[in-house]
Design a protein around this motif. Sequence first.
Motif, mmCIF file in Angstrom:
data_model
loop_
_atom_site.group_PDB
_atom_site.id
_atom_site.type_symbol
_atom_site.label_atom_id
_atom_site.label_comp_id
_atom_site.label_asym_id
_atom_site.label_seq_id
_atom_site.Cartn_x
_atom_site.Cartn_y
_atom_site.Cartn_z
ATOM 1 N N GLN A 192 -7.549 -16.786 -7.601
ATOM 2 C CA GLN A 192 -8.750 -16.639 -8.425
ATOM 3 C C GLN A 192 -8.553 -15.644 -9.561
ATOM 4 N N LEU A 193 -7.646 -14.696 -9.379
ATOM 5 C CA LEU A 193 -7.415 -13.654 -10.385
ATOM 6 C C LEU A 193 -6.324 -14.010 -11.386
ATOM 7 N N ALA A 194 -5.532 -15.014 -11.091
ATOM 8 C CA ALA A 194 -4.385 -15.375 -11.932
ATOM 9 C C ALA A 194 -4.827 -15.618 -13.375
ATOM 10 N N GLY A 195 -4.156 -14.926 -14.293
ATOM 11 C CA GLY A 195 -4.408 -15.098 -15.714
ATOM 12 C C GLY A 195 -5.618 -14.355 -16.242
ATOM 13 N N ARG A 196 -6.311 -13.644 -15.389
ATOM 14 C CA ARG A 196 -7.508 -12.910 -15.816
ATOM 15 C C ARG A 196 -7.194 -11.429 -15.958
ATOM 16 N N THR A 197 -7.943 -10.764 -16.800
ATOM 17 C CA THR A 197 -7.863 -9.314 -16.917
ATOM 18 C C THR A 197 -8.826 -8.723 -15.892
ATOM 19 N N VAL A 198 -8.308 -7.819 -15.073
ATOM 20 C CA VAL A 198 -9.125 -7.155 -14.062
ATOM 21 C C VAL A 198 -8.862 -5.659 -14.094
ATOM 22 N N THR A 199 -9.760 -4.903 -13.507
ATOM 23 C CA THR A 199 -9.581 -3.472 -13.325
ATOM 24 C C THR A 199 -9.447 -3.226 -11.826
ATOM 25 N N VAL A 200 -8.394 -2.539 -11.421
ATOM 26 C CA VAL A 200 -8.115 -2.283 -10.003
ATOM 27 C C VAL A 200 -8.402 -0.813 -9.710
ATOM 28 N N ASP A 201 -9.339 -0.572 -8.795
ATOM 29 C CA ASP A 201 -9.676 0.773 -8.347
ATOM 30 C C ASP A 201 -9.114 0.944 -6.947
ATOM 31 N N ALA B 201 0.816 -1.212 0.000
ATOM 32 C CA ALA B 201 0.000 0.000 0.000
ATOM 33 C C ALA B 201 0.853 1.267 0.000
ATOM 34 N N VAL B 202 1.862 1.295 0.840
ATOM 35 C CA VAL B 202 2.717 2.487 0.958
ATOM 36 C C VAL B 202 3.505 2.711 -0.329
ATOM 37 N N VAL B 203 4.135 1.661 -0.850
ATOM 38 C CA VAL B 203 4.932 1.799 -2.070
ATOM 39 C C VAL B 203 4.024 2.073 -3.267
ATOM 40 N N GLY B 204 2.877 1.405 -3.327
ATOM 41 C CA GLY B 204 1.927 1.656 -4.415
ATOM 42 C C GLY B 204 1.513 3.112 -4.464
ATOM 43 N N ARG B 205 1.188 3.700 -3.307
ATOM 44 C CA ARG B 205 0.826 5.122 -3.264
ATOM 45 C C ARG B 205 1.980 5.995 -3.743
ATOM 46 N N ALA B 206 3.189 5.698 -3.266
ATOM 47 C CA ALA B 206 4.356 6.500 -3.639
ATOM 48 C C ALA B 206 4.634 6.431 -5.138
ATOM 49 N N LEU B 207 4.370 5.279 -5.748
ATOM 50 C CA LEU B 207 4.624 5.101 -7.183
ATOM 51 C C LEU B 207 3.444 5.528 -8.043
ATOM 52 N N GLY B 208 2.297 5.771 -7.430
ATOM 53 C CA GLY B 208 1.103 6.099 -8.196
ATOM 54 C C GLY B 208 0.506 4.881 -8.886
ATOM 55 N N VAL B 209 0.754 3.695 -8.333
ATOM 56 C CA VAL B 209 0.252 2.447 -8.897
ATOM 57 C C VAL B 209 -1.020 2.053 -8.134
ATOM 58 N N PRO B 210 -2.145 1.828 -8.827
ATOM 59 C CA PRO B 210 -3.352 1.399 -8.125
ATOM 60 C C PRO B 210 -3.078 0.129 -7.330
ATOM 61 N N CYS B 211 -3.564 0.084 -6.095
ATOM 62 C CA CYS B 211 -3.240 -1.024 -5.204
ATOM 63 C C CYS B 211 -4.446 -1.335 -4.326
ATOM 64 N N VAL B 212 -4.798 -2.620 -4.253
ATOM 65 C CA VAL B 212 -5.821 -3.090 -3.330
ATOM 66 C C VAL B 212 -5.181 -4.208 -2.519
ATOM 67 N N VAL B 213 -5.155 -4.040 -1.201
ATOM 68 C CA VAL B 213 -4.490 -5.004 -0.325
ATOM 69 C C VAL B 213 -5.493 -5.651 0.618
ATOM 70 N N GLY B 214 -5.112 -6.798 1.162
ATOM 71 C CA GLY B 214 -5.947 -7.477 2.142
ATOM 72 C C GLY B 214 -7.199 -8.096 1.561
ATOM 73 N N CYS B 215 -7.101 -8.661 0.363
ATOM 74 C CA CYS B 215 -8.274 -9.236 -0.310
ATOM 75 C C CYS B 215 -8.665 -10.606 0.236
ATOM 76 N N GLY B 216 -7.810 -11.216 1.036
ATOM 77 C CA GLY B 216 -8.129 -12.508 1.641
ATOM 78 C C GLY B 216 -7.457 -13.672 0.944
ATOM 79 N N THR B 217 -7.316 -14.734 1.690
ATOM 80 C CA THR B 217 -6.658 -15.939 1.200
ATOM 81 C C THR B 217 -7.373 -16.477 -0.037
#
Length: 71
Positions: A49-58, A28-44
């Motif tokens: 489930q997302l591997a190989g899929r196209t997603v949009t990260v807000d 989260a901290v590095v993502g903010r500093a780099l301006g890279v969209p980041c979502v953390v703590g999504c759960g085990t």
Amino acid sequence: STSPDDLHGMLAARAVVTELGGSTSHAAVVGRALGVPCVVGCGTGACEQLAGRTVTVDGGAGRVYDGALSV
């Protein structure tokens, strides 16, 4: 989760999603500093489930959407 060893990957990434972490986690901290969209703590299993899929990260809303949304 990410560690300092993952910085090069984060620099190349268009977004970062992690299963672990919170608002003060490395990803989260590095993502903010780099301006890279980041979502953390999504759960085990979330990243598996997302591997190989196209997603949009807000990073502002903390949501990961299935597919490429027009922005």
